[in-house]
Design a protein around this motif. Structure first.
Motif, PDB file in Angstrom:
ATOM      1  N   MET A   1       0.852  -1.173   0.000  1.00  0.00           N
ATOM      2  CA  MET A   1       0.000   0.000   0.000  1.00  0.00           C
ATOM      3  C   MET A   1       0.898   1.235   0.000  1.00  0.00           C
ATOM      4  SD  MET A   1      -2.946   0.873   2.778  1.00  0.00           S
ATOM      5  CE  MET A   1      -4.521   0.882   2.012  1.00  0.00           C
ATOM      6  N   GLU A   3       0.334   4.419   0.491  1.00  0.00           N
ATOM      7  CA  GLU A   3       0.153   5.401   1.562  1.00  0.00           C
ATOM      8  C   GLU A   3       0.938   5.000   2.807  1.00  0.00           C
ATOM      9  OE1 GLU A   3      -2.466   3.916   0.041  1.00  0.00           O
ATOM     10  OE2 GLU A   3      -3.325   5.521  -1.164  1.00  0.00           O
ATOM     11  N   GLN A  90       1.402  -7.805  13.528  1.00  0.00           N
ATOM     12  CA  GLN A  90       1.241  -6.789  12.490  1.00  0.00           C
ATOM     13  C   GLN A  90       2.344  -5.731  12.579  1.00  0.00           C
ATOM     14  OE1 GLN A  90      -2.808  -5.574  13.318  1.00  0.00           O
ATOM     15  NE2 GLN A  90      -3.631  -6.915  11.719  1.00  0.00           N
ATOM     16  N   LYS A 123      -0.956  -7.271   3.910  1.00  0.00           N
ATOM     17  CA  LYS A 123      -2.025  -6.415   3.400  1.00  0.00           C
ATOM     18  C   LYS A 123      -2.997  -6.033   4.518  1.00  0.00           C
ATOM     19  CE  LYS A 123      -5.640  -6.179  -0.101  1.00  0.00           C
ATOM     20  NZ  LYS A 123      -6.342  -6.882  -1.177  1.00  0.00           N
ATOM     21  N   LYS A 124      -3.391  -7.008   5.334  1.00  0.00           N
ATOM     22  CA  LYS A 124      -4.291  -6.728   6.456  1.00  0.00           C
ATOM     23  C   LYS A 124      -3.634  -5.801   7.475  1.00  0.00           C
ATOM     24  CE  LYS A 124      -7.078 -10.882   6.084  1.00  0.00           C
ATOM     25  NZ  LYS A 124      -7.451 -12.173   6.673  1.00  0.00           N
ATOM     26  N   GLU A 126      -1.331  -3.535   6.834  1.00  0.00           N
ATOM     27  CA  GLU A 126      -1.304  -2.199   6.234  1.00  0.00           C
ATOM     28  C   GLU A 126      -2.662  -1.522   6.333  1.00  0.00           C
ATOM     29  OE1 GLU A 126      -0.045  -3.247   2.320  1.00  0.00           O
ATOM     30  OE2 GLU A 126       2.085  -2.990   2.781  1.00  0.00           O
ATOM     31  N   GLN A 127      -3.712  -2.271   6.026  1.00  0.00           N
ATOM     32  CA  GLN A 127      -5.063  -1.710   6.080  1.00  0.00           C
ATOM     33  C   GLN A 127      -5.440  -1.298   7.493  1.00  0.00           C
ATOM     34  OE1 GLN A 127      -7.268  -4.916   4.293  1.00  0.00           O
ATOM     35  NE2 GLN A 127      -7.069  -4.085   2.215  1.00  0.00           N
ATOM     36  N   ARG A 128      -5.149  -2.154   8.454  1.00  0.00           N
ATOM     37  CA  ARG A 128      -5.470  -1.851   9.860  1.00  0.00           C
ATOM     38  C   ARG A 128      -4.684  -0.634  10.335  1.00  0.00           C
ATOM     39  NH1 ARG A 128      -7.934  -1.624  14.355  1.00  0.00           N
ATOM     40  NH2 ARG A 128      -7.062  -2.452  16.273  1.00  0.00           N
ATOM     41  N   TYR A 130      -3.348   1.800   8.534  1.00  0.00           N
ATOM     42  CA  TYR A 130      -3.779   3.017   7.839  1.00  0.00           C
ATOM     43  C   TYR A 130      -5.124   3.514   8.372  1.00  0.00           C
ATOM     44  CZ  TYR A 130      -4.279   6.434   4.129  1.00  0.00           C
ATOM     45  OH  TYR A 130      -4.421   7.614   3.431  1.00  0.00           O
ATOM     46  N   LYS A 131      -6.032   2.596   8.651  1.00  0.00           N
ATOM     47  CA  LYS A 131      -7.331   2.977   9.207  1.00  0.00           C
ATOM     48  C   LYS A 131      -7.153   3.650  10.574  1.00  0.00           C
ATOM     49  CE  LYS A 131     -11.849   0.986  10.314  1.00  0.00           C
ATOM     50  NZ  LYS A 131     -12.628  -0.257  10.380  1.00  0.00           N
TER      51      LYS A 131
END
Length: 141
Positions: A1, A3, A90, A123-124, A126-128, A130-131
């Motif tokens: 990701m 960002e 993570q 990926k998970k 990164e998403q967590r 970033y959120k």
């Protein structure tokens, strides 16, 4: 990701800048101030002498350093809060990928995972992250 990669790059730059400003601040704290008796010419004539100007510049520079340190710490706050809220696994994945600049294959070997599981977990993560970062960024603003 993309960002997340940018956030980690900004984090590294901010940490380096923070260290430099703090080192500069420590050096400036040790500036000896000489107390001198002002001659009547300085008071009566209202002239600014070089010594007065140097001291004013030192004070301004010290104030700007303190302001810069506060600004950098404020910029780092949402990043650090988000990083501390993700799980240990993570956090370790994100650090390996973005702080240690390891490839997905190297991360898979490091954590003894298959390549597909590593990609999925990364990926998970990164998403967590970033959120959470977006959440804390809005709270700070």
């Amino acid at each position: 990701m993309r960002e997340v990669k940018r956030l980690f790059e900004d984090y590294k730059e901010n940490v380096i800048a923070l260290r430099k400003y703090e080192e500069q601040q420590i050096k400036e704290e040790y500036i000896k101030i000489q107390v001198s008796k002002w001659s009547p010419e300085k008071v009566d004539g209202g002239k600014i002498v070089k010594e007065d100007t140097k001291m004013a510049k030192r004070i301004d520079k010290a104030n700007s350093t303190v302001i810069a340190i506060k600004r950098i710490k404020a910029d780092l706050r949402p990043f650090l809060l988000a990083l501390n809220k993700v799980s240990k696994e993570q956090k370790a994945l994100l650090r390996s990928r973005y702080m240690k600049c390891r490839s997905v294959n190297e991360i898979a070997e490091e954590f003894d995972l298959s390549l597909s599981v590593t990609k999925d977990r990364l990926k998970k993560s990164e998403q967590r992250f970033y959120k959470l970062y977006q959440k804390y960024l809005q709270e700070v603003a």
